[in-house]
Design a protein around this motif. Structure first.
Motif, PDB file in Angstrom:
ATOM      1  N   SER A  44       2.564  -1.769  11.706  1.00 49.03           N
ATOM      2  CA  SER A  44       1.600  -2.572  11.533  1.00 49.03           C
ATOM      3  C   SER A  44       1.104  -2.382  12.602  1.00 49.03           C
ATOM      4  N   SER A  51      -6.259   3.606   0.194  1.00 48.37           N
ATOM      5  CA  SER A  51      -5.616   3.490   1.587  1.00 48.37           C
ATOM      6  C   SER A  51      -4.493   2.473   1.869  1.00 48.37           C
ATOM      7  N   TYR A  52      -3.372   2.358   2.630  1.00 49.87           N
ATOM      8  CA  TYR A  52      -2.959   1.664   2.617  1.00 49.87           C
ATOM      9  C   TYR A  52      -2.178   1.593   3.931  1.00 49.87           C
ATOM     10  N   GLU A 105      -0.100  -4.715   6.779  1.00 50.00           N
ATOM     11  CA  GLU A 105      -0.256  -6.146   6.551  1.00 50.00           C
ATOM     12  C   GLU A 105      -0.440  -6.778   7.664  1.00 50.00           C
ATOM     13  N   LEU A 135      -4.555  -4.271   8.136  1.00 52.70           N
ATOM     14  CA  LEU A 135      -4.815  -4.809   5.922  1.00 52.70           C
ATOM     15  C   LEU A 135      -6.216  -4.606   5.973  1.00 52.70           C
ATOM     16  N   GLY A 192      -6.962  -0.983   5.432  1.00 55.52           N
ATOM     17  CA  GLY A 192      -6.622  -0.776   3.890  1.00 55.52           C
ATOM     18  C   GLY A 192      -7.288  -0.905   2.336  1.00 55.52           C
ATOM     19  N   VAL A 196      -5.390  -1.195  -0.777  1.00 56.40           N
ATOM     20  CA  VAL A 196      -4.947  -2.102  -2.179  1.00 56.40           C
ATOM     21  C   VAL A 196      -5.190  -3.271  -1.825  1.00 56.40           C
ATOM     22  N   TYR A 240      -2.771  -6.310  -2.317  1.00 52.10           N
ATOM     23  CA  TYR A 240      -1.895  -6.744  -0.304  1.00 52.10           C
ATOM     24  C   TYR A 240      -3.043  -7.441   0.135  1.00 52.10           C
ATOM     25  N   LYS A 241      -4.600  -6.978  -0.797  1.00 52.32           N
ATOM     26  CA  LYS A 241      -5.263  -7.413   0.800  1.00 52.32           C
ATOM     27  C   LYS A 241      -6.624  -8.197   0.281  1.00 52.32           C
ATOM     28  N   GLN A 282      -1.544   9.118   0.460  1.00 54.20           N
ATOM     29  CA  GLN A 282      -1.212   7.772   0.739  1.00 54.20           C
ATOM     30  C   GLN A 282       0.028   6.888  -0.470  1.00 54.20           C
ATOM     31  N   ALA A 329       1.727   3.683   0.003  1.00 54.67           N
ATOM     32  CA  ALA A 329       1.655   2.399  -1.059  1.00 54.67           C
ATOM     33  C   ALA A 329       0.851   1.943  -1.771  1.00 54.67           C
ATOM     34  N   GLY A 330      -0.466   3.397  -2.051  1.00 54.81           N
ATOM     35  CA  GLY A 330      -1.010   3.977  -3.239  1.00 54.81           C
ATOM     36  C   GLY A 330      -0.583   4.539  -3.989  1.00 54.81           C
TER      37      GLY A 330
END
Length: 447
Positions: free
Chosen positions: A114, A145-146, A149, A154, A157, A159, A162-163, A222, A224-225
């Motif tokens: 990150s 996308s990711y 965090e 973030l 991204g 997702v 998380y967002k 992608q 984490a997606g």
């Protein structure tokens, strides 16, 4: 000093990442005593095959003797020194090797993925400001996308899990439809779908280039997606379009770098050079936190001036370029050369494909997809329509718990079961993972 002992002490003081802690009321965290090769061992002697490389970081197995020896040697010399006004051998050697391997010119160190993305975003924005174009303040990112965090990462991204909670705190990028090949029409090739998908990006660049600093993408996968994948042709088209429209290209190779997609860096498969390449995770072989942003001399030159001009990039982390982490990274790169890892991985990738091929016929498996050493199995309620399971049903969690009972660590992404194992995994261990996954899927898809 058994598992319940340590789990109870853990739950009294720890707050775990990416976890609803209430889940641990009936499924306590598993305390790990040691790791060796592709295996982890708890305090009661149970072993777990680490199919996800401990969140994608562990490349050459736990407790690798070569990396261990390098770190022990470094401990006797220098553990850390600030990198502002000082330097040290491991940081220099690593920067030299990474820039040469990636075909880039400069290396800026940070602490984690990150943080690397934050550096790239700030560096791109600041470049345009120093270049007399302060109106370029926006970014373009792909749907699904990711990139991390922290708040900047973030923001670019997509997702929602998380967002969404933090939306009031975030900058707003332009979001363009991903070239995700899961969405292709029946009979369409990955390359055909990815090339066709580029029209949306071309339109966004044409409309907004004057206010856009950079496009940020995860090359090829992608992660984490849901481990969604696309063809390298999209990256070639993107590089050309960024050049034509005067926009930077940020390649977030944090999860896909260091051999995961079949080449050392995913961008190699498109024969492109981004303006910024973000690296972390496998960089140190899974031993210590370290990240970096590789960039060009052209970007570097925009910040090089007399102090009074206030053009310097004033971004810092206390542990920037930590000597121990850099030494672990150097040892990791050594192993790629000594063990001909990329060629060996091509053999392992074939074993992954062969071991899981039968799952493609499962009535609740929409797709088994693979890029290099990343393989994903997408579970759905209805195969013909690809109707997904409701996320609240947590079908993937059932696979995860079954796998642990069988001695495997398979932590899904929602209803996507995936393998991203250490490169020291053996063919028979791959077959074991496929067997466990098939059992878990059978259990998880029973209504």
């Amino acid at each position: 000093m058994n598992n319940p002992h340590w789990s109870a002490r853990d739950l009294a003081v720890l707050w775990h990442p990416c976890t609803q802690m209430k889940d641990h009321e009936d499924f306590p965290p598993i305390p790990i005593r040691r790791g060796q090769g592709a295996w982890l061992e708890d305090f009661e002697g149970r072993r777990y095959l680490d199919a996800i490389s401990s969140w994608w970081v562990n490349l050459f197995g736990h407790g690798h003797p070569y990396i261990n020896a390098a770190l022990k040697d470094q401990l006797d010399t220098l553990e850390h020194v600030l990198l502002a006004g000082f330097s040290h051998e491991p940081a220099i050697l690593l920067a030299e090797r990474l820039t040469w391997l990636a075909g880039l010119d400069r290396c800026f160190y940070a602490d984690n993925g990150s943080s690397a993305v934050e550096v790239a975003l700030k560096m791109s924005f600041h470049y345009w400001r120093n270049s007399g174009k302060p109106g370029k303040t926006r970014f373009i990112a792909l749907s699904n996308s990711y990139h991390g965090e922290t708040l900047g990462a973030l923001a670019v991204g997509d997702v929602g899990l998380y967002k969404d909670t933090y939306a009031p705190l975030l900058l707003t990028p332009y979001t363009v439809q991903s070239p995700d090949c899961y969405l292709r029409e029946p009979g369409q090739s990955w390359a055909g779908h990815s090339a066709r998908s580029f029209a949306a990006m071309e339109a966004a660049l044409a409309a907004h280039a004057d206010e856009v600093c950079a496009v940020i993408v995860e090359p090829l996968v992608q992660c984490a997606g849901g481990m969604r994948m696309y063809d390298p042709i999209y990256l070639r088209l993107l590089r050309d379009a960024c050049d034509r429209h005067g926009v930077h290209l940020i390649a977030d190779e944090i999860a896909v770098g260091f051999g995961r997609t079949g080449t050392l860096f995913a961008c190699e498969q498109a024969a492109i050079r981004p303006d910024f390449m973000c690296l972390s995770k496998g960089l140190t072989g899974g031993y210590l936190p370290l990240s970096c942003v590789l960039t060009t001399d052209a970007v570097y030159a925009a910040f090089y001036d007399e102090y009074e001009k206030l053009r310097a990039f004033l971004h810092s982390h206390s542990y920037t370029g930590n000597a121990l982490a850099c030494r672990a990274a150097l040892a990791t790169l050594d192993l790629f050369e000594r063990e001909n890892t990329l060629a060996h991985n091509r053999i392992l990738a074939r074993h992954l494909a062969e071991a899981t091929a039968g799952l493609a016929d499962h009535p609740q498996v929409a797709e088994v997809r693979q890029t290099g050493m990343i393989l994903a199995i997408e579970l759905v309620r209805d195969k013909a329509s690809r109707t997904p399971y409701a996320w609240q049903e947590r079908r993937g969690l059932r696979v995860y718990r079954h796998a642990l009972e069988r001695g495997a660590l398979l932590r899904p992404l929602g209803n996507v079961i995936y393998f991203m194992p250490p490169y020291v995994i053996a063919p028979e261990e791959i077959r074991f993972l496929a067997e466990v996954a098939a059992e878990g899927i059978a259990i998880a898809t029973q209504d």
